[in-house]
Design an enzyme around this catalytic site. Structure first.
Site, PDB file in Angstrom:
ATOM      1  N   GLY A  69      41.496  30.567  44.827  1.00 51.38           N
ATOM      2  CA  GLY A  69      41.017  29.194  44.755  1.00 51.38           C
ATOM      3  C   GLY A  69      41.939  28.349  43.887  1.00 51.38           C
ATOM      4  O   GLY A  69      42.156  27.173  44.155  1.00 51.38           O
ATOM      5  N   THR A  70      42.483  28.956  42.858  1.00 52.12           N
ATOM      6  CA  THR A  70      43.394  28.242  41.963  1.00 52.12           C
ATOM      7  C   THR A  70      44.647  27.808  42.714  1.00 52.12           C
ATOM      8  O   THR A  70      45.109  26.667  42.582  1.00 52.12           O
ATOM      9  CB  THR A  70      43.773  29.145  40.769  1.00 52.12           C
ATOM     10  OG1 THR A  70      42.568  29.473  40.071  1.00 52.12           O
ATOM     11  CG2 THR A  70      44.739  28.456  39.835  1.00 52.12           C
ATOM     12  N   ASN A 156      30.622  25.110  39.249  1.00 53.68           N
ATOM     13  CA  ASN A 156      30.507  26.497  38.801  1.00 53.68           C
ATOM     14  C   ASN A 156      29.597  26.695  37.599  1.00 53.68           C
ATOM     15  O   ASN A 156      28.974  27.732  37.449  1.00 53.68           O
ATOM     16  CB  ASN A 156      31.894  27.068  38.503  1.00 53.68           C
ATOM     17  CG  ASN A 156      32.778  26.119  37.733  1.00 53.68           C
ATOM     18  OD1 ASN A 156      32.980  24.975  38.156  1.00 53.68           O
ATOM     19  ND2 ASN A 156      33.299  26.565  36.615  1.00 53.68           N
ATOM     20  N   GLN A 184      32.713  27.514  45.016  1.00 51.91           N
ATOM     21  CA  GLN A 184      31.368  27.972  44.634  1.00 51.91           C
ATOM     22  C   GLN A 184      30.318  27.656  45.696  1.00 51.91           C
ATOM     23  O   GLN A 184      29.124  27.798  45.433  1.00 51.91           O
ATOM     24  CB  GLN A 184      30.961  27.335  43.295  1.00 51.91           C
ATOM     25  CG  GLN A 184      31.748  27.812  42.100  1.00 51.91           C
ATOM     26  CD  GLN A 184      31.418  29.249  41.681  1.00 51.91           C
ATOM     27  OE1 GLN A 184      30.465  29.864  42.162  1.00 51.91           O
ATOM     28  NE2 GLN A 184      32.229  29.801  40.786  1.00 51.91           N
ATOM     29  N   ALA A 205      37.558  34.502  48.094  1.00 53.56           N
ATOM     30  CA  ALA A 205      36.715  35.591  48.601  1.00 53.56           C
ATOM     31  C   ALA A 205      35.881  36.273  47.518  1.00 53.56           C
ATOM     32  O   ALA A 205      34.750  36.693  47.761  1.00 53.56           O
ATOM     33  CB  ALA A 205      37.593  36.626  49.308  1.00 53.56           C
ATOM     34  N   HIS A 206      36.437  36.349  46.294  1.00 57.02           N
ATOM     35  CA  HIS A 206      35.706  37.133  45.279  1.00 57.02           C
ATOM     36  C   HIS A 206      34.442  36.445  44.779  1.00 57.02           C
ATOM     37  O   HIS A 206      33.656  37.050  44.047  1.00 57.02           O
ATOM     38  CB  HIS A 206      36.630  37.530  44.120  1.00 57.02           C
ATOM     39  CG  HIS A 206      36.949  36.442  43.136  1.00 57.02           C
ATOM     40  ND1 HIS A 206      36.300  36.343  41.936  1.00 57.02           N
ATOM     41  CD2 HIS A 206      37.845  35.433  43.155  1.00 57.02           C
ATOM     42  CE1 HIS A 206      36.801  35.312  41.249  1.00 57.02           C
ATOM     43  NE2 HIS A 206      37.741  34.744  41.986  1.00 57.02           N
ATOM     44  N   THR A 242      54.538  38.059  52.955  1.00 49.58           N
ATOM     45  CA  THR A 242      53.800  39.029  53.762  1.00 49.58           C
ATOM     46  C   THR A 242      52.308  38.939  53.459  1.00 49.58           C
ATOM     47  O   THR A 242      51.907  38.888  52.294  1.00 49.58           O
ATOM     48  CB  THR A 242      54.322  40.459  53.469  1.00 49.58           C
ATOM     49  OG1 THR A 242      55.710  40.471  53.776  1.00 49.58           O
ATOM     50  CG2 THR A 242      53.594  41.500  54.298  1.00 49.58           C
ATOM     51  N   CYS A 328      37.636  30.462  25.240  1.00 51.39           N
ATOM     52  CA  CYS A 328      38.172  30.944  23.976  1.00 51.39           C
ATOM     53  C   CYS A 328      39.671  30.681  23.955  1.00 51.39           C
ATOM     54  O   CYS A 328      40.419  31.255  24.728  1.00 51.39           O
ATOM     55  CB  CYS A 328      37.906  32.444  23.842  1.00 51.39           C
ATOM     56  SG  CYS A 328      38.370  33.061  22.242  1.00 51.39           S
TER      57      CYS A 328
HETATM   58  C1  PLP Z   1      34.791  25.843  41.261  1.00 48.94           C
HETATM   59  C2  PLP Z   1      35.919  26.810  41.142  1.00 48.94           C
HETATM   60  N1  PLP Z   1      37.128  26.462  41.607  1.00 48.94           N
HETATM   61  C3  PLP Z   1      38.180  27.281  41.529  1.00 48.94           C
HETATM   62  C4  PLP Z   1      38.075  28.523  40.954  1.00 48.94           C
HETATM   63  C5  PLP Z   1      39.266  29.412  40.898  1.00 48.94           C
HETATM   64  O1  PLP Z   1      39.165  30.406  41.871  1.00 48.94           O
HETATM   65  P1  PLP Z   1      40.038  31.741  41.765  1.00 48.94           P
HETATM   66  O2  PLP Z   1      39.320  32.630  40.801  1.00 48.94           O
HETATM   67  O3  PLP Z   1      40.038  32.287  43.157  1.00 48.94           O
HETATM   68  O4  PLP Z   1      41.376  31.346  41.312  1.00 48.94           O
HETATM   69  C6  PLP Z   1      36.830  28.931  40.443  1.00 48.94           C
HETATM   70  C7  PLP Z   1      36.682  30.233  39.766  1.00 48.94           C
HETATM   71  O5  PLP Z   1      35.873  30.398  38.876  1.00 48.94           O
HETATM   72  C8  PLP Z   1      35.721  28.054  40.549  1.00 48.94           C
HETATM   73  O6  PLP Z   1      34.519  28.392  40.077  1.00 48.94           O
END
Ligand code: PLP
Length: 378
Positions: A69-70, A156, A184, A205-206, A242, A328
């Site tokens: 997601g990042t 989140n 989320q 996915a996680h 890949t 932190c």
């Molecule tokens: C709203 C939101 N965006 C993006 C991310 C980042 O996702 P990833 O852990 O796949 O980088 C998170 C992860 O906590 C999230 O909660």
């Protein structure tokens, strides 16, 4: 352990694990290879792409797999600015608009790329009107020089569901692109990218019982953006490298199941948990954001006068995993900026714990979690 930290990450389900395993063992071919092993992998990747697309109302060709997601969030912001620069559209008033409660994957990326391209980042505060997010501050922030509006679908930390379609319409009226962080959302709220009216939408996915290190970005058909990574022709040239075949396969199965999941059951368990807290702890607690539209799995609870981080450690000793929003950094704990932006005072934010359930959560776990909270507080 009782795991109430599913907004941080989720357990891989047996169905996902079983689907992935062959691609870590005997079916290890490179999807770009011409031979049978490669072809098996290619077929599996494309099947997974179809599943992910269907889960969010997209076409297969609109899905690009990426690492997280990042990565998707960084790309969405960088790509919008690169595209504007290449088209000669950048000027002294160019800006991007983000909400005050975006994840750092958006906030930090906006700050970085904004600086790099000399583009102002407008951070829109959260105002609530009749129990929902008011779009008015967005209307004020968006103008003819807005290149991109970034608005998440589900937050989140608070679980807040944002009026993405309404905000996207404001963005479209001035020709701005819209990125929606959907990390989320899947498995918690219905997702249809067409109804949302967004140009880009991210998944990880996680967060829905798939593996870590695999995500996807929806890019609306016809959208011309630079590649995420430059190199080979994987992902139709949109992201070289890949493919992570086992991850992609796992994500496909996880997305299909998340989209089909009955969230009423999760919401009922969450409500039982909150009711149990109220009965046992009375006015020592306050459930945050209960009167706002929120995802069915989350419970953000203020423990009045308590230090959330200390309480978290005590809960951990009772076998309960939860989380606070504080980060932190260099040994000092900061208060969650998201909770402050949601209207909490500093002391309220400091005493707040986020409990996040999943479709794997059971009634027995809810009961044991309540005991653990009471014991930790003592
Ligand atoms: C709203 C939101 N965006 C993006 C991310 C980042 O996702 P990833 O852990 O796949 O980088 C998170 C992860 O906590 C999230 O909660």
């Amino acid at each position: 352990m009782i795991y109430f930290d599913n907004n941080a990450t989720t357990a891989v389900t047996p169905a996902v694990f079983d689907a992935m395993l062959p691609f870590l063992k005997e079916q290890y071919g490179n999807p770009s290879s011409i031979h049978q092993l490669g072809n098996q992998a290619r077929v599996a990747v494309e099947q997974a792409r179809g599943r992910v697309a269907k889960a969010i109302g997209a076409r297969s060709s609109e899905i690009t797999f990426c690492a997280s997601g990042t990565e998707a969030g960084n790309f969405a912001i960088a790509a919008a600015l690169q595209q504007a620069k290449l088209a000669g559209k950048l000027n002294a008033d160019s800006n991007i608009v983000i909400t005050a409660i975006e994840h750092p994957a958006v906030k930090a990326a906006a700050a970085w790329f904004g600086k790099l391209y000399d583009v102002t980042v407008r951070v829109v505060p959260m105002h609530f009107d009749n129990g929902a997010v008011s779009p008015a501050p967005f209307a004020d922030a968006i103008d003819a020089n807005t290149l991109l509006v970034s608005v998440m679908l589900a937050n989140n930390e608070s679980g807040l569901i944002l009026p993405v379609a309404e905000i996207a319409a404001l963005a479209k009226s001035v020709g701005a692109l819209v990125y929606c962080d959907g990390v989320q959302a899947l498995g918690k709220v219905p997702v249809d990218v067409k109804k949302l009216g967004v140009d880009m939408f991210s998944l990880s996915a996680h967060k829905f019982h798939g593996p870590k290190g695999i995500g996807a970005l929806f890019c609306k058909r016809g959208l011309k953006l630079p590649a995420m990574l430059h190199g080979g022709s994987q992902e139709s040239g949109r992201r070289a490298g890949t493919e992570n075949t086992p991850g992609i396969v796992g994500m496909g199965v996880a997305a299909e199941r998340a989209a089909a999941c009955d969230t009423v059951v999760i919401a009922a368990l969450r409500d039982t948990f909150e009711q149990g807290l109220r009965e046992r702890l009375g006015d020592k607690i306050h459930v945050n954001f209960a009167d706002l539209p929120r995802t069915p799995n989350i419970s953000s609870v203020q423990f009045k006068g308590a230090d959330g981080n200390l309480l978290l450690i005590m809960m951990d000793q009772q076998g309960l995993c939860a989380s606070t929003g504080s980060a932190c950094s260099s040994g000092s704990l900061s208060v969650s900026p998201v909770l402050l932006a949601m209207g909490l005072r500093e002391a309220e934010a400091k005493g707040t714990i986020r409990f996040s359930l999943s479709r794997l959560t059971t009634r027995d776990e809810v009961d044991r979690a309540l005991d653990a909270v009471v014991a930790a507080l003592k």
